[in-house]
Structure formats: structure tokens, C-alpha cells
Design a protein around this motif. Structure first.
Motif, PDB file in Angstrom:
ATOM      1  N   LYS A 161       0.838  -1.210   0.000  1.00  0.00           N
ATOM      2  CA  LYS A 161       0.000   0.000   0.000  1.00  0.00           C
ATOM      3  C   LYS A 161       0.870   1.255   0.000  1.00  0.00           C
ATOM      4  O   LYS A 161       0.558   2.244  -0.686  1.00  0.00           O
ATOM      5  N   LYS A 162       1.966   1.234   0.761  1.00  0.00           N
ATOM      6  CA  LYS A 162       2.883   2.376   0.771  1.00  0.00           C
ATOM      7  C   LYS A 162       3.529   2.569  -0.598  1.00  0.00           C
ATOM      8  O   LYS A 162       3.683   3.703  -1.075  1.00  0.00           O
ATOM      9  N   ILE A 191       1.027   4.198  -2.926  1.00  0.00           N
ATOM     10  CA  ILE A 191       0.904   5.647  -2.692  1.00  0.00           C
ATOM     11  C   ILE A 191       2.106   6.379  -3.283  1.00  0.00           C
ATOM     12  O   ILE A 191       1.963   7.433  -3.926  1.00  0.00           O
ATOM     13  N   ARG A 242       2.674   9.371  -6.819  1.00  0.00           N
ATOM     14  CA  ARG A 242       3.401  10.641  -6.855  1.00  0.00           C
ATOM     15  C   ARG A 242       4.297  10.750  -8.089  1.00  0.00           C
ATOM     16  O   ARG A 242       4.695  11.843  -8.489  1.00  0.00           O
TER      17      ARG A 242
END
Length: 351
Positions: free
Chosen positions: A114-115, A118, A122
Motif C-alpha cells: 500500500k505504501k 501511494i 506521486r
């Protein structure tokens, strides 16, 4: 239901008979010591839907579903070598990929994925975003199938399929054994068993079987009391052989010949040979016990999403009628048949 979020204590045997009836989610698998009553039986297995196998035909049951979405590792290998991947290489690729998933700390890896997702947002890099999202989807699906539903090992369903065999201290031959789970479950249900596991991929003996958790509990029987008992991997008498099944020199000396996910890896022209592997090692009156993945919508979706993990080899999904008809036409009487969460199951005997 309990969930274990920390690492196990150093105790190798964390469960005892006092824990029978419990289930616990560990980071990479579920331990399940729950029993089921006769009333609850049909929650876990649907049995004996065919009364007379001689009346079933291929026109009635149709053909198995062939899984054609191959793993990227396989397609890359074939492009590099300009040839179809040979069976031994494909099994080596599969066993390593599948084993890596069995060893995952799923909650921890899900948080990491999940990190990474994310972070990929970006970068505005479409490829990174797609890869990161795909990892999350795979982890969530594996978590649901293996840790929540316990669909791969499925101890309650397997026990329901395996119960009722007329054997004592049986000799068990497991063909295509991988980590050996089902033979150990049979060993718990029929104590004193002598288990011979066979796989022609050395990786299964050096990694998949040794890495099977020593603290995983099997619910079985205590022959001295008639009550349930908890067994562990180190309680079983096991010999592990690395060889091609066709090279085995055993005679008709086993009470049970077992295979799990073997028949569906062979096209029709070879299925009679797979059936014969089960016949040639059985004592008179012995049992051939088999499972294959079920032909159902959920399984088709699973093998598509998990293609890079699962699909290095030829693979079919079958109904229990298709599986049973292969064995019936190969000279076996079907004593018991049914399906559990994601598998079909047969208990049969040569005619």
C-alpha cells in the motif's frame, strides 16, 4: 476466531488438546483445530452427487477448462529460448513462485504494498502505478483464499473427504508431494502411518517441505483413547524421494496412494497414465485418494489474477464429474466423491 499479529513464541508445539475447537490466523496461514458435527458436515463438503458412474458420459459433463494465461516468467523464458518450456523447468518455476507466497507475512507485505502504491501515484508513472496496484490485488486475494478461507489447505474439508478409510497404520504414497500437507493430515487421522513423499523437483525436498511450519497443528485421532489429538510435522514418519514417478520401483505395497493437483496438469492423452500411477502401487483393497482444483467462476478469476504465481504448467479446472469420469474410464470404482471450497475430491479403488 483469534488473530495472531506477533511472531510465534519459540515453543515449537504451541497448541495442545486444550486448543481443539479454536482457529488462529498467523501472518502466513491459518491454524484450524475446529471440529464439525454431523449436522454441520455439508458446510464443508458436498458428497456423492453421482449414483451410477456407468451412466455418465462426456456429452453429459463437458470438457475441463484449460487455463491459458501463463506466467510472465514462462513467456519470457520461451521468448529467450525460442521453444516451449519443458515440464521440469516449468515445475521448478512454479514451485519457487508458489512457495514464496506461502512464506509471506501477509499483513506486513500488504502494508508495504500500500505504501509503494501511494508512492507510485506521486511519480505519475503509469507502469509503476499499475504494478503497485497489481501487487495489492494479488496480496488481498491470497490473504482471502489462503488465510481467511483456508482454501488451499482446507483442513476441515480435507478431513471430511479423507475420513472413513478402513486402514490401520497405513503406508501412504504421496505422488507430486510438494510440501506434503495432505499426507500429514492423513497421518494425523490414521496414526502410525508410514509416509513416502515423491516429487521430481528437488526444490520441494530442499525448500517446500523443510519450510513447512513445524508449529502447524494437525487435528487427528488418538488410537489409545479414541479422542482427538493434535499432531505436528515432526510426529510423522516421512521419507522424501526426488524422482520421476515413472521411475519408482515400489510394488503393490501401499494402503493409500495420494495425489493433490496432479491429474489436471496432463492433457487427455496422458491421463490414463496418471491413473495407472495410482493403481500400480496399491495393495489389494487399497485406496486412491485424489483432489483437483474446481471448475468454477471464482477459480477462473483466481488463476487469472495469480497467473504469475500459479500458471507455469499445463493446467485444467474440472468439475467433480469430469474428474470422476476420467478415473472411472481408467478402471477405478468411485467409492466417495465430492467437492470442498476450491477442490474436487475422490476416494476410489481399482476394479
Amino acid at each position: 476466531m483469534l488473530e495472531l499479529k506477533t511472531t510465534l513464541p519459540s515453543l515449537i508445539r504451541p497448541y495442545s488438546e486444550a486448543d481443539i475447537g479454536k482457529t488462529v490466523k498467523h501472518p502466513s496461514y491459518r491454524a484450524d483445530l475446529r471440529k464439525f458435527s454431523e449436522k454441520e458436515y455439508n458446510k464443508f463438503v458436498t458428497l456423492n452427487t453421482v449414483r451410477d458412474w456407468s451412466q455418465i458420459s462426456w456429452k453429459d459433463v463437458g470438457r475441463p477448462y484449460e487455463v491459458k494465461s501463463y506466467a510472465k516468467d514462462r513467456t519470457d523464458w520461451e521468448e529467450k529460448h525460442k521453444m516451449e518450456m519443458d515440464p521440469h523447468t516449468s515445475w521448478t518455476f512454479f514451485n519457487k513462485a508458489f512457495h514464496e507466497w506461502f512464506m509471506k507475512d501477509v499483513p506486513e507485505e500488504t502494508d508495504t504494498a500500500k505504501k509503494e502504491f501511494i508512492n507510485s501515484l506521486r511519480t505519475f508513472n503509469t507502469g509503476e502505478v499499475k504494478q503497485a496496484l497489481g501487487s495489492i490485488v494479488q496480496l488481498q486475494l491470497w490473504n482471502y483464499v489462503h488465510r481467511i478461507q483456508d482454501g488451499v489447505w482446507d483442513p476441515r474439508g480435507k478431513r471430511a473427504l479423507f475420513e472413513g478409510l478402513d486402514v490401520q497404520k497405513p503406508r501412504i504414497l504421496f505422488l507430486g508431494a510438494a510440501e506434503g500437507y495432505e499426507a500429514m493430515q492423513l497421518g494425523a487421522m490414521y496414526p502410525g502411518a508410514e509416509i513416502v513423499m515423491v516429487d521430481y523437483d528437488e526444490y520441494c525436498r530442499t525448500n517446500r517441505f523443510p519450510d513447512f511450519p513445524e508449529h502447524y497443528p494437525f487435528l487427528g485421532e488418538n488410537p489409545s483413547t479414541g479422542q482427538h489429538k493434535v499432531f505436528y510435522k515432526n510426529d510423522f514418519q516421512i521419507e522424501y524421494i526426488v524422482d520421476d514417478i515413472r521411475n519408482l520401483d515400489f510394488g503393490r505395497e501401499f494402503d493409500i496412494v495420494l495425489s493433490v493437483g496432479l491429474l489436471e496438469h496432463f492433457p487427455d492423452e496422458y491421463k490414463h497414465e496418471v491413473a495407472d500411477w495410482h493403481r500400480r502401487f496399491l495393495k489389494k483393497g487399497g485406496y486412491a485418494v485424489m483432489t483437483t482444483p474446481r471448475k468454477q467462476i471464482r477459480s477462473k478469476i483466481y488463476y487469472r489474477i495469480m497467473a504469475d504465481v500459479m500458471n507455469h504448467t499445463y493446467r485444467e479446472l474440472m468439475t467433480v464429474k469430469q474428474m470422476g469420469l476420467y478415473m472411472y474410464e481408467s478402471g477405478f470404482d468411485i467409492l466417495k466423491h465430492g467437492y470442498i471450497k476450491v477442490h474436487n475430491g475422490l476416494v476410489c479403488r481399482p476394479r
